[in-house]
Motif scaffolding. Sequence first.
Motif, short mmCIF file in Angstrom:
data_model
loop_
_atom_site.label_atom_id
_atom_site.label_comp_id
_atom_site.label_asym_id
_atom_site.label_seq_id
_atom_site.Cartn_x
_atom_site.Cartn_y
_atom_site.Cartn_z
N ASN A 1 0.86 -1.18 0.00
CA ASN A 1 0.00 0.00 0.00
C ASN A 1 0.90 1.23 0.00
N ILE A 2 0.72 2.08 -0.99
CA ILE A 2 1.47 3.32 -1.08
C ILE A 2 0.50 4.45 -0.76
N TYR A 3 0.84 5.22 0.25
CA TYR A 3 0.02 6.34 0.68
C TYR A 3 0.68 7.64 0.25
N LEU A 4 -0.03 8.45 -0.49
CA LEU A 4 0.49 9.73 -0.96
C LEU A 4 -0.31 10.87 -0.36
N SER A 5 0.40 11.93 0.01
CA SER A 5 -0.31 13.14 0.44
C SER A 5 -0.90 13.79 -0.82
N PRO A 6 -1.88 14.66 -0.67
CA PRO A 6 -2.47 15.31 -1.85
C PRO A 6 -1.44 16.10 -2.67
N ASN A 7 -0.36 16.53 -2.04
CA ASN A 7 0.67 17.30 -2.74
C ASN A 7 1.79 16.44 -3.33
N ALA A 8 1.78 15.15 -3.08
CA ALA A 8 2.84 14.26 -3.58
C ALA A 8 2.75 14.15 -5.10
N ARG B 1 2.12 12.36 -7.73
CA ARG B 1 1.54 11.09 -8.20
C ARG B 1 2.00 10.76 -9.63
N GLU B 2 2.16 11.80 -10.46
CA GLU B 2 2.56 11.58 -11.86
C GLU B 2 3.98 11.01 -11.96
N LYS B 3 4.77 11.13 -10.91
CA LYS B 3 6.11 10.53 -10.90
C LYS B 3 6.08 9.10 -10.38
N LEU C 1 5.33 2.06 -11.33
CA LEU C 1 4.78 0.87 -10.68
C LEU C 1 5.24 -0.46 -11.29
N PRO C 2 5.30 -0.62 -12.61
CA PRO C 2 5.79 -1.91 -13.13
C PRO C 2 7.23 -2.21 -12.70
N LEU C 3 8.09 -1.22 -12.77
CA LEU C 3 9.49 -1.40 -12.35
C LEU C 3 9.57 -1.60 -10.84
N PHE C 4 8.76 -0.88 -10.11
CA PHE C 4 8.73 -1.01 -8.66
C PHE C 4 8.25 -2.40 -8.26
N ARG C 5 7.26 -2.92 -8.97
CA ARG C 5 6.76 -4.27 -8.71
C ARG C 5 7.87 -5.30 -8.88
N GLU C 6 8.69 -5.12 -9.92
CA GLU C 6 9.83 -6.03 -10.12
C GLU C 6 10.82 -5.94 -8.98
N ARG C 7 11.12 -4.71 -8.55
CA ARG C 7 12.07 -4.51 -7.47
C ARG C 7 11.56 -5.12 -6.16
N ILE C 8 10.28 -4.96 -5.89
CA ILE C 8 9.69 -5.54 -4.68
C ILE C 8 9.79 -7.06 -4.74
N ALA C 9 9.47 -7.64 -5.88
CA ALA C 9 9.56 -9.10 -6.03
C ALA C 9 11.00 -9.57 -5.78
N GLN C 10 11.97 -8.86 -6.31
CA GLN C 10 13.37 -9.22 -6.08
C GLN C 10 13.72 -9.16 -4.60
N PHE D 1 15.34 3.09 -4.11
CA PHE D 1 14.72 3.01 -5.43
C PHE D 1 13.76 4.18 -5.64
N VAL D 2 12.88 4.40 -4.66
CA VAL D 2 11.89 5.48 -4.79
C VAL D 2 12.59 6.83 -4.89
N LEU D 3 13.54 7.08 -4.01
CA LEU D 3 14.23 8.38 -4.02
C LEU D 3 15.04 8.61 -5.30
N SER D 4 15.59 7.55 -5.87
CA SER D 4 16.39 7.72 -7.09
C SER D 4 15.51 7.92 -8.33
N HIS D 5 14.27 7.42 -8.29
CA HIS D 5 13.40 7.53 -9.46
C HIS D 5 12.34 8.63 -9.36
N ALA D 6 11.98 9.00 -8.14
CA ALA D 6 10.95 10.03 -7.96
C ALA D 6 11.29 10.90 -6.76
N PRO D 7 12.40 11.62 -6.81
CA PRO D 7 12.77 12.44 -5.65
C PRO D 7 11.77 13.57 -5.41
N TYR D 8 11.60 13.93 -4.19
CA TYR D 8 10.68 15.00 -3.81
C TYR D 8 11.45 16.29 -3.66
#
Length: 93
Positions: free
Chosen positions: A5-12, A14-16, A21-30, A86-93
């Motif tokens: 479950n990924i929880y995003l604030s309204p200001n996060a 989302r478009e990043k 998600l497909p790449l993230f799904r692979e990383r999680i499986a690994q 992974f998240v920070l390298s692909h979708a930094p805030y």
Amino acid sequence: MPTVNIYLSPNAPREKIVPLLPLFRERIAQQLTSVQRRIVPVEVIIRVMTVDAAAMISPFEMEIKAQQYSDRVKRCDEICLHLKEFVLSHAPY
């Protein structure tokens, strides 16, 4: 099946996150593959939800639910750090 479950604030940004998600799904499986069980990406369920930011610590929070195999439990902090990187390298805030 592991559930994420990924929880995003309204200001996060989302478009990043959503395109990753497909790449993230692979990383999680690994990361969740263990001696006892190999996880393939199609087994990982990911839900992205926008929630009230007043109750959040960060604009992006993640909750992973998976079987508690002993080697996973021993590596839980390592798994979290790898996924955070992974998240920070692909979708930094």
